[in-house]
Design an enzyme around this catalytic site. Sequence first.
Site, PDB file in Angstrom:
ATOM      1  N   GLU A  23       7.778   0.479   3.641  1.00  9.13           N
ATOM      2  CA  GLU A  23       6.949   0.994   2.262  1.00  9.13           C
ATOM      3  C   GLU A  23       5.497   0.441   2.109  1.00  9.13           C
ATOM      4  OE1 GLU A  23       7.277   1.068  -2.477  1.00  9.13           O
ATOM      5  OE2 GLU A  23       7.599  -0.432  -1.540  1.00  9.13           O
ATOM      6  N   ASP A  52      10.436  -3.607   1.747  1.00  6.92           N
ATOM      7  CA  ASP A  52       9.653  -3.270   0.562  1.00  6.92           C
ATOM      8  C   ASP A  52       8.588  -3.936   0.416  1.00  6.92           C
ATOM      9  OD1 ASP A  52      10.207  -2.436  -2.526  1.00  6.92           O
ATOM     10  OD2 ASP A  52      10.142  -4.643  -2.753  1.00  6.92           O
TER      11      ASP A  52
END
Length: 743
Positions: free
Chosen positions: A464, A411
């Site tokens: 990401e 993330d």
Amino acid sequence: MDDIEKVIAACHHDPAAVLGAHFGTPDSDQVTVRTYQPDALRVEFVHNGQSRDMQRIGTSGMFSIIVPQAVLSDRRLPPFTYQFKVHFPGQPISLTNDPYRFAVQLGELDRHLFSQGTNYRIYEHLGAHCTEVEHVSGVIFRVWAPNAKGVSVIGNFNSWDHRIHQMRVIGSSGIWEIFIPHLGRDEIYKFSVLTKQGERIDKSDPFQFYGELRPATGSIIHSTNNFNWTDNLWQQQKTRTSPYPSPMIVYEVHPGSWQRDPAAPDRFFTFLELADKLIPYVKHMGFTHIELLPVMEHPLDESWGYQVAAPFSLTSRYGTPEEFQEFVNRAHASNIGVILDWVPAHFPKDAHSLGNFDGTALYEHADHRRGSHPQWGTYIYNYGRREVSNYLISNALFWIEKYHIDGLRVDAVASMLYLDYARDDGDWLPNRYGGKENLEAIEFLRHLNSIVYEKHPNCLMIAEESTSFYGVSRPADHGGLGFGFKWNMGWMNDILDYFSRDPVHRKYHHNNLTFSLMYAFSENFILPLSHDEVVHGKRSMLNKMFGDRWQKFANQRLLFLFMWMHPGKKLIFMGMEFGQWNEWYCKRSLDWHLLDDACHRQLQTYVQELNGFYLENSGIWERDFDHEGFSWLDFHDRDNSVISFARFGRDRDNHLICILNFTPNRLDNYQLGLVSNQKYRIIFSSDQEKYGGTGRCDCETLISPIPAPGGGADYHASLTIPPLGGLVLKPEGQQSINIQHTQ
């Protein structure tokens, strides 16, 4: 303050230097045994079945006895076997082994590797581990707190009294240790830390494997070693199968809101219940992977799991570690991979968590310009500290090895890469070269990916990352970050902007459809339509689509077809497959009642059959990351908002042709370019009646080539293109495959 006073004040760096058994001089024939039992009325020393009263030293609760060595059956130097009988007011007499008669158990090599940042399984040593020392069962506790003045283990077993089980620091490692006999699984505990400023703070274990359900924050003694895995076949197949030329359609799920019990809507399903419900659904729908939003322990439901307070701990919201292991095991039995969202970018500022752990900025940077995230109100890990880097890398390996996870979606990588991320000028510190790149974070990510791929070559390491940082999915030894895949945020932003527009104006935004192919092969991309796109006022995916009800569903089908045929692996968030109208909310189930409506059932059927079509046609996914796997036929027809292209497998004869019409106008006698002078059959149409379309362009229609240039190719065909619809053609005689997904 002498040593005994320091123990009484619970501020001794090595309480075992005072407590336990000690010889006076090298020639002494006596052993002095001390124990600190603050609330005891009386303590007896027990050896070989004989008890002797110990002498209280003052009023502090320190007890001592001098034992002639001749009395001891074992004439060697301590440690030797003995116990205490402790008499507490109003309680039964307890017979216990002395924690301070046991030697340090953590070896020098493990300490050295941790300090160097290369003890990749440090989770096997730090934290709380049930074990046996000198034939005595108990729990060994270790915690890294190099700047603490004292550390104790507290729990129900000692009435949360920090004076009872004081830990010792091991050399210069900063690691504190104690073995507590007779403890076992399911005990709740914390570490009580005395800072150099004299403040006492109670902390959850950074290495806890399980913890209490929020709002409680205690750590729970638990093991992840006892599950009986039966996924050997899956693991063997994964070892043999590279993910890059393989199909991948990911179903992203928030475990707490995919479904809830209608009779108790505030209750989360456990992972055992999700194994019964979610896995068969994913299998039925044809997805290859489940990606779970973070399942690590987090204090706040509304963070969706992204503010992780205990990275090694499965959140107790969804059951026990064994239940999650069973979930993964059953997913693998159904040929479904499991990916976890993993959060090394930041951690919350809750008092029980990692922040200011030993009274100093230990896991985070001390300077707020590096150590505090202004956008999320969280701390940022200090990647340049070797022990912190080791903590995170071992955590990644922990989920892969202890839970058999098939991949990690990392993330917020962009926030890690740039020192000025979400910061105003003057509120960030440049690197040593004056730049904005976070050199320590870059090195950490390269180290992370190198180690993961060294140990687990076909693991899915997914970034990401929303910027144009070079080489995110290129090997670390070739100047990249070393990830296997990167989310294509540029494609996602362009395509959602395009589909929100009135088709009348789409011709002015034709580049939104085509620009992604300018860089499609610069990284190993995954095309994401994730949870982030259906929250905070962004509207649900179906509600983003322009037009009336029919057009919205047609646009949604068209978007999915374009996405499935576009180079790159695929990911959609739960609810998109049946047309969720409302935005996602983490405390409420998806609106499954919508499937009572024919349009939503038809969309769900469409996604299921689109997935099946994708899996059966390797020309779509074998060369996702190779420019030879894609060829434009016509990307110039902006006036009609039509594009057409070909996708190729490893064998160029194994190809498909796709044509997409982004307007609500049916286009008759449209010239479609063909790759070869052979007959083609329409094998998929987003406009079939069973999907809610007009049904005017039937599948199985055979298309004969016209041997003349047209539609951007040497051969062409004339056919009808459905409104807000797309067609896929395949050369007649080319067989689809029966894919058995293995990665």
